[in-house]
Write a protein that holds these residues in place. Structure first.
Motif, PDB file in Angstrom:
ATOM      1  N   TYR A  76      79.710  16.206  46.638  1.00  0.00           N
ATOM      2  CA  TYR A  76      78.817  16.903  46.830  1.00  0.00           C
ATOM      3  C   TYR A  76      77.441  16.892  45.512  1.00  0.00           C
ATOM      4  O   TYR A  76      77.766  16.739  44.072  1.00  0.00           O
ATOM      5  N   VAL A  77      76.539  17.388  45.955  1.00  0.00           N
ATOM      6  CA  VAL A  77      75.236  17.709  44.989  1.00  0.00           C
ATOM      7  C   VAL A  77      74.585  18.834  45.860  1.00  0.00           C
ATOM      8  O   VAL A  77      74.298  19.215  46.696  1.00  0.00           O
ATOM      9  N   SER A  78      73.564  19.230  44.985  1.00  0.00           N
ATOM     10  CA  SER A  78      72.567  19.804  45.022  1.00  0.00           C
ATOM     11  C   SER A  78      71.606  19.874  44.847  1.00  0.00           C
ATOM     12  O   SER A  78      71.267  18.800  43.890  1.00  0.00           O
ATOM     13  N   ASN A  79      70.308  20.386  45.434  1.00  0.00           N
ATOM     14  CA  ASN A  79      68.925  20.156  44.716  1.00  0.00           C
ATOM     15  C   ASN A  79      67.863  21.434  44.517  1.00  0.00           C
ATOM     16  O   ASN A  79      68.832  22.165  45.334  1.00  0.00           O
ATOM     17  N   ASP A  80      66.925  21.506  44.058  1.00  0.00           N
ATOM     18  CA  ASP A  80      65.878  22.737  44.436  1.00  0.00           C
ATOM     19  C   ASP A  80      65.306  23.229  45.441  1.00  0.00           C
ATOM     20  O   ASP A  80      64.693  23.772  45.207  1.00  0.00           O
ATOM     21  N   GLU A  81      65.757  22.583  46.350  1.00  0.00           N
ATOM     22  CA  GLU A  81      65.883  23.236  48.072  1.00  0.00           C
ATOM     23  C   GLU A  81      65.937  24.125  48.188  1.00  0.00           C
ATOM     24  O   GLU A  81      66.471  24.450  49.358  1.00  0.00           O
ATOM     25  N   GLY A  82      67.556  24.388  47.418  1.00  0.00           N
ATOM     26  CA  GLY A  82      68.275  25.373  47.836  1.00  0.00           C
ATOM     27  C   GLY A  82      69.258  24.548  48.896  1.00  0.00           C
ATOM     28  O   GLY A  82      69.746  25.762  49.268  1.00  0.00           O
ATOM     29  N   ARG A  83      69.926  23.732  48.934  1.00  0.00           N
ATOM     30  CA  ARG A  83      70.984  22.427  49.381  1.00  0.00           C
ATOM     31  C   ARG A  83      71.752  22.429  48.809  1.00  0.00           C
ATOM     32  O   ARG A  83      71.517  21.394  47.992  1.00  0.00           O
ATOM     33  N   VAL A  84      72.555  22.404  49.041  1.00  0.00           N
ATOM     34  CA  VAL A  84      74.565  21.410  48.796  1.00  0.00           C
ATOM     35  C   VAL A  84      74.681  20.558  50.085  1.00  0.00           C
ATOM     36  O   VAL A  84      74.945  21.391  51.625  1.00  0.00           O
ATOM     37  N   LEU A  85      75.136  19.332  49.694  1.00  0.00           N
ATOM     38  CA  LEU A  85      75.126  18.236  50.691  1.00  0.00           C
ATOM     39  C   LEU A  85      76.129  17.924  50.601  1.00  0.00           C
ATOM     40  O   LEU A  85      77.536  17.533  48.919  1.00  0.00           O
ATOM     41  N   ALA A  86      77.404  17.580  51.117  1.00  0.00           N
ATOM     42  CA  ALA A  86      78.620  16.284  50.759  1.00  0.00           C
ATOM     43  C   ALA A  86      78.301  15.406  52.045  1.00  0.00           C
ATOM     44  O   ALA A  86      77.713  15.459  53.054  1.00  0.00           O
ATOM     45  N   LEU A  87      79.078  14.389  50.589  1.00  0.00           N
ATOM     46  CA  LEU A  87      78.163  12.608  51.285  1.00  0.00           C
ATOM     47  C   LEU A  87      79.349  12.193  51.355  1.00  0.00           C
ATOM     48  O   LEU A  87      80.164  12.451  50.649  1.00  0.00           O
ATOM     49  N   ASP A  88      79.693  11.604  51.795  1.00  0.00           N
ATOM     50  CA  ASP A  88      81.004   9.638  51.718  1.00  0.00           C
ATOM     51  C   ASP A  88      80.638   9.218  50.902  1.00  0.00           C
ATOM     52  O   ASP A  88      79.764   8.434  50.262  1.00  0.00           O
ATOM     53  N   ASN A  90      81.550   6.720  49.714  1.00  0.00           N
ATOM     54  CA  ASN A  90      81.809   4.627  50.867  1.00  0.00           C
ATOM     55  C   ASN A  90      79.828   4.480  51.184  1.00  0.00           C
ATOM     56  O   ASN A  90      80.356   3.393  50.872  1.00  0.00           O
ATOM     57  N   SER A  91      79.421   5.478  52.031  1.00  0.00           N
ATOM     58  CA  SER A  91      78.190   4.703  52.188  1.00  0.00           C
ATOM     59  C   SER A  91      77.439   5.749  51.795  1.00  0.00           C
ATOM     60  O   SER A  91      76.023   5.654  52.747  1.00  0.00           O
ATOM     61  N   GLY A  92      77.268   6.760  51.356  1.00  0.00           N
ATOM     62  CA  GLY A  92      76.340   8.016  51.432  1.00  0.00           C
ATOM     63  C   GLY A  92      75.818   8.799  52.515  1.00  0.00           C
ATOM     64  O   GLY A  92      74.582   9.411  52.240  1.00  0.00           O
ATOM     65  N   ASP A  93      76.775   8.621  53.531  1.00  0.00           N
ATOM     66  CA  ASP A  93      76.366   9.278  54.797  1.00  0.00           C
ATOM     67  C   ASP A  93      76.346  10.736  54.601  1.00  0.00           C
ATOM     68  O   ASP A  93      77.700  11.204  53.685  1.00  0.00           O
ATOM     69  N   THR A  94      75.821  11.337  54.945  1.00  0.00           N
ATOM     70  CA  THR A  94      75.804  12.651  55.168  1.00  0.00           C
ATOM     71  C   THR A  94      77.094  13.812  55.923  1.00  0.00           C
ATOM     72  O   THR A  94      77.327  13.044  57.179  1.00  0.00           O
ATOM     73  N   LEU A  95      78.164  14.506  55.540  1.00  0.00           N
ATOM     74  CA  LEU A  95      79.430  15.146  56.251  1.00  0.00           C
ATOM     75  C   LEU A  95      78.957  16.041  56.227  1.00  0.00           C
ATOM     76  O   LEU A  95      79.344  16.185  57.637  1.00  0.00           O
ATOM     77  N   TRP A  96      77.985  16.731  56.087  1.00  0.00           N
ATOM     78  CA  TRP A  96      77.965  18.207  56.136  1.00  0.00           C
ATOM     79  C   TRP A  96      76.372  18.265  55.409  1.00  0.00           C
ATOM     80  O   TRP A  96      76.274  18.039  54.010  1.00  0.00           O
ATOM     81  N   ASP A  97      75.852  19.464  55.395  1.00  0.00           N
ATOM     82  CA  ASP A  97      74.433  20.012  54.638  1.00  0.00           C
ATOM     83  C   ASP A  97      73.888  21.122  55.019  1.00  0.00           C
ATOM     84  O   ASP A  97      73.782  21.602  56.080  1.00  0.00           O
ATOM     85  N   SER A  98      74.088  22.298  53.953  1.00  0.00           N
ATOM     86  CA  SER A  98      74.198  23.821  53.866  1.00  0.00           C
ATOM     87  C   SER A  98      72.700  23.859  53.177  1.00  0.00           C
ATOM     88  O   SER A  98      72.647  23.727  52.417  1.00  0.00           O
ATOM     89  N   GLU A  99      71.821  25.206  53.929  1.00  0.00           N
ATOM     90  CA  GLU A  99      70.933  26.182  53.160  1.00  0.00           C
ATOM     91  C   GLU A  99      71.823  27.014  52.605  1.00  0.00           C
ATOM     92  O   GLU A  99      71.629  27.993  53.595  1.00  0.00           O
ATOM     93  N   VAL A 100      71.901  26.680  51.161  1.00  0.00           N
ATOM     94  CA  VAL A 100      72.421  28.070  50.747  1.00  0.00           C
ATOM     95  C   VAL A 100      71.216  29.214  50.167  1.00  0.00           C
ATOM     96  O   VAL A 100      71.800  30.566  49.712  1.00  0.00           O
ATOM     97  N   VAL A 101      70.092  28.965  49.654  1.00  0.00           N
ATOM     98  CA  VAL A 101      69.125  29.215  48.590  1.00  0.00           C
ATOM     99  C   VAL A 101      68.208  29.335  49.653  1.00  0.00           C
ATOM    100  O   VAL A 101      67.946  27.762  49.525  1.00  0.00           O
ATOM    101  N   LYS A 102      67.096  30.309  50.177  1.00  0.00           N
ATOM    102  CA  LYS A 102      65.962  30.120  50.493  1.00  0.00           C
ATOM    103  C   LYS A 102      64.949  30.215  49.630  1.00  0.00           C
ATOM    104  O   LYS A 102      64.526  31.199  48.616  1.00  0.00           O
ATOM    105  N   THR A 103      64.019  28.497  49.572  1.00  0.00           N
ATOM    106  CA  THR A 103      63.202  28.925  48.283  1.00  0.00           C
ATOM    107  C   THR A 103      61.638  28.935  49.253  1.00  0.00           C
ATOM    108  O   THR A 103      61.383  28.863  50.035  1.00  0.00           O
TER     109      THR A 103
END
Length: 407
Positions: A76-88, A90-103
């Protein structure tokens, strides 16, 4: 409270013989600050990333040490665009991508020579556990998401910026904010159960170490050079131990931050300070077991018989867990602003200010492999999955995965 929390102070402290800001930005004296030239490795390990990907806007202008959070085969990673992502993992593929804070662009902060939006953005990196992913933001936002789906479960708020990953336990979510306060939240709904407030010095290194817990106590390093143990259930102080004295003629000399990640052993916890002190502390009563004049701004990695720590000069040390005596040191990475060490099999891995990862043999300290993730710095601690894959995140948001090197 206005906190002067400046990376430039760290630059000045690390720079031997440098007394002016001008010297940092291009005069002849700046040569003394340049990272040591990398020497060719004889018979290097075969190091190659299995996958890489860009995660959106990073935190290059904010001086943070974000890192992925790992649970099982997910990260699980977050970024300064206000998003949290879940990744596989083994592959780096996105499992889900949630915008939790609007910038947006409603305000800005000048950090050195760069400008950055300040209305929103996730700055703390995520914590994960018990079906929740919890991330903190620049304006004190705390958001809990369902780890499986990314759906929002609840929101709460701290009193200032959250710049380190929350601790997620079955009984409490522990979040520290940049004004020195620590919050114990109910995992079910985010309601505040306790607050601990220690305050911060006028000047400190930019960064906080993440809280760690043994299930009964939660341990935190503070900018005044102390480690504090709080009861997880109610936030009451169990003990406080000074790791490094905060003394000197001015605020810069008095910086003694315990900002790096703490390492929790069986009956002891290890901490290192900006003032180059490393201490082993009894978790039962907070008494020092040993103290060593080696250490720095980054955290520690714990092995069965030894402790790995980096110092401000860029030296990597292996210390005996029992008494702190030096087993070996590696000095070839001078002035490279090394990360907290990570352990990948028989190797210690550190990232540096030029985006390189270095694999060091744990047995004798010899540099055995190297790869460059990107030209931007790696500040967050590299993380290792249960299957042995190492993950490193640069400050501009590039994530790379490395399988364990062949022996």
């Amino acid at each position: 409270m206005l906190r002067r929390s400046l990376i430039i102070a760290a630059i000045l402290a690390f720079a031997t013989g440098c007394t002016t800001i001008k010297g940092i930005f291009g005069d002849k004296a700046s040569k003394a600050l340049e990272p040591a030239e990398l020497v060719e490795i004889e018979s290097p390990l075969a190091i190659k990333a299995s996958w890489t990907r860009k995660l959106g806007d990073g935190n290059a202008a904010l001086g943070l040490r974000q890192r992925p959070a790992i649970e099982g085969d997910r990260l699980y990673v977050s970024n300064d665009e206000g998003r949290v992502l879940a990744l596989d993992a083994n592959s780096g593929d996105t499992l889900w991508d949630s915008e939790v804070v609007k910038t947006g662009k409603q305000g800005s902060r000048v950090f050195f020579w760069r400008r950055k939006a300040i209305d929103g953005g996730l700055t703390g990196g995520p914590g994960v556990g018990n079906g929740l992913v919890v991330a903190g933001g620049r304006n004190g936002e705390i958001v809990a998401l369902d780890a499986e789906t990314g759906a929002e479960r609840w929101r709460a708020r701290a009193t200032s910026e959250v710049i380190t990953a929350p601790l997620v336990t079955p009984d409490r979510i522990v979040v520290r904010s940049n004004d020195g306060r620590v919050f114990g939240l109910d995992p079910a709904d985010g309601t505040r159960k306790w607050v601990f407030d220690r305050g911060v010095p006028a000047l400190s290194v930019r960064g906080n170490g993440a809280p760690v817990s043994d299930g009964q106590l939660v341990y935190l390093g503070y900018d005044d050079g102390t480690v504090v143990a709080l009861r997880l259930q109610d936030g009451m102080v169990g003990w406080t131990q000074l790791v490094a004295e905060s003394d000197g003629r001015n605020e810069l000399d008095r910086m003694a931050d315990v900002d790096g990640e703490l390492a929790l052993g069986y009956q002891e916890i290890y901490a290192t300070s900006f003032r180059s002190q490393t201490m082993a502390i009894s978790t039962a009563n907070g008494r020092p077991l040993w103290n060593r004049d080696v250490g720095g701004y980054a955290g520690l990695a714990l092995m069965a018989d030894r402790l790995i720590v980096t110092d401000p000069a860029g030296t990597v040390w292996a210390l005996d867990r029992n008494n702190g005596s030096a087993l070996w040191k590696q000095e070839a990475l001078a002035r490279r602003w090394l990360t907290t060490p990570a352990l990948q099999g028989d190797y210690i891995v550190v990232g540096d200010v030029e985006g390189y990862l270095h694999w060091i043999r744990a047995s004798d300290g010899v540099i055995a492999g190297r790869d460059r993730v990107a030209k931007e710095a790696i500040r967050g601690t590299p993380q290792v999955t249960p299957t042995g894959t190492l993950l490193a995140l640069t400050i501009d948001g590039k994530l790379a995965a490395y399988p364990a090197p062949a022996q």
